[in-house]
Design an enzyme around this catalytic site. Structure first.
Site, short mmCIF file in Angstrom:
data_model
loop_
_atom_site.label_atom_id
_atom_site.label_comp_id
_atom_site.label_asym_id
_atom_site.label_seq_id
_atom_site.Cartn_x
_atom_site.Cartn_y
_atom_site.Cartn_z
N GLU A 43 -2.33 -5.14 13.35
CA GLU A 43 -2.84 -3.85 13.82
C GLU A 43 -4.31 -3.89 14.20
OE1 GLU A 43 -1.35 -1.50 10.29
OE2 GLU A 43 -0.57 -0.26 11.93
N VAL A 77 -5.23 6.43 9.01
CA VAL A 77 -5.07 7.62 9.83
C VAL A 77 -5.80 8.81 9.19
CG1 VAL A 77 -2.88 8.40 8.85
CG2 VAL A 77 -3.34 8.76 11.26
N GLU A 78 -5.97 8.78 7.88
CA GLU A 78 -6.73 9.83 7.20
C GLU A 78 -8.17 9.90 7.69
OE1 GLU A 78 -4.51 7.87 5.73
OE2 GLU A 78 -3.46 8.94 4.13
N LYS A 135 1.57 8.04 14.06
CA LYS A 135 1.65 6.66 14.59
C LYS A 135 3.13 6.37 14.84
CE LYS A 135 -0.72 3.42 12.53
NZ LYS A 135 -1.27 2.56 11.42
N1 LIG Z 1 -1.23 7.40 4.07
C1 LIG Z 1 -1.25 6.26 4.84
N2 LIG Z 1 -0.35 5.31 4.62
C2 LIG Z 1 -0.36 4.20 5.38
C3 LIG Z 1 -1.30 4.05 6.43
C4 LIG Z 1 -2.25 5.07 6.63
O1 LIG Z 1 -3.12 5.02 7.53
N3 LIG Z 1 -2.19 6.17 5.83
N4 LIG Z 1 -1.26 2.93 7.21
C5 LIG Z 1 -0.36 1.98 7.02
C6 LIG Z 1 -0.25 0.85 7.96
O2 LIG Z 1 -1.35 0.69 8.79
C7 LIG Z 1 1.05 1.12 8.74
O3 LIG Z 1 0.83 2.15 9.70
C8 LIG Z 1 1.62 -0.10 9.37
O4 LIG Z 1 3.01 -0.01 9.44
C9 LIG Z 1 0.62 2.01 5.92
N5 LIG Z 1 0.55 3.24 5.16
#
Ligand SMILES: Nc1nc2c(c(=O)[nH]1)N=C([C@H](O)[C@@H](O)CO)CN2
Length: 118
Positions: free
Chosen positions: A21, A72-73, A98
Site C-alpha cells: 500500500e 484512514v482515521e 477504501k
Molecule cells: N480502522 C482501520 N483499520 C485498518 C486500516 C485503517 O486505516 N483503519 N487499514 C488497514 C490496511 O491498510 C488495509 O486497508 C489493507 O487491507 C487495515 N485495518
C-alpha cells in the site's frame, strides 16, 4: 441548517499500513456533508454566495492526491479540519472508504462528524 454534499468523490492516493500500500496508489471514496445556509445563494443565484462543491472537490483532490497517510482515521481528521477551516463550515459528516482494501468486502472505512450543527 442546510447541507451541501458531495457523494462518492473518488481520489487516487497512497494510504495503508502494508508494504504494497506504500507503493501502489489506490482509490478512496468520499461522502461529505457540509452544514451551510443556502438562502442567500438561492436568492442571489451568485456562486460567491454559495458553498461551492466544485471548489471543495478540487481542494480535496489536491490535498488527498498529494498525501501518504497510513490510517484512514488520520485522513478523515485532516480532511474534516481542512474543510471546516478553509471553507468556514461549522459542521461536517464525512465518510472515507477504501473499496479495494478488503477483497471480500464492498467497502471499508470510517464515518466521522465534527463541529456543531447550527
Ligand atoms: N480502522 C482501520 N483499520 C485498518 C486500516 C485503517 O486505516 N483503519 N487499514 C488497514 C490496511 O491498510 C488495509 O486497508 C489493507 O487491507 C487495515 N485495518
Amino acid at each position: 441548517m442546510d447541507i451541501v454534499y458531495i457523494r462518492d468523490l473518488r481520489i487516487d492516493t497512497i494510504i495503508g499500513i502494508f508494504d504494497w500500500e506504500r507503493e501502489v496508489r489506490q482509490v478512496v471514496s468520499i461522502d461529505l456533508e457540509m452544514a451551510t445556509d443556502i438562502r442567500r445563494a438561492a436568492a442571489s443565484e451568485d456562486i460567491r454566495d454559495a458553498l461551492d462543491y466544485k471548489a471543495v472537490s478540487d481542494r480535496l483532490q489536491a490535498f488527498i492526491g498529494g498525501c501518504q497517510f497510513l490510517l484512514v482515521e488520520t485522513m478523515a481528521e485532516q480532511v474534516a479540519a481542512l474543510v471546516m477551516e478553509e471553507f468556514e463550515v461549522p459542521w461536517v459528516r464525512l465518510r472515507i472508504g477504501k473499496p479495494a482494501a478488503i477483497s471480500q468486502a464492498e467497502d471499508v472505512g470510517v464515518v466521522i462528524e465534527r463541529g456543531a450543527r447550527s
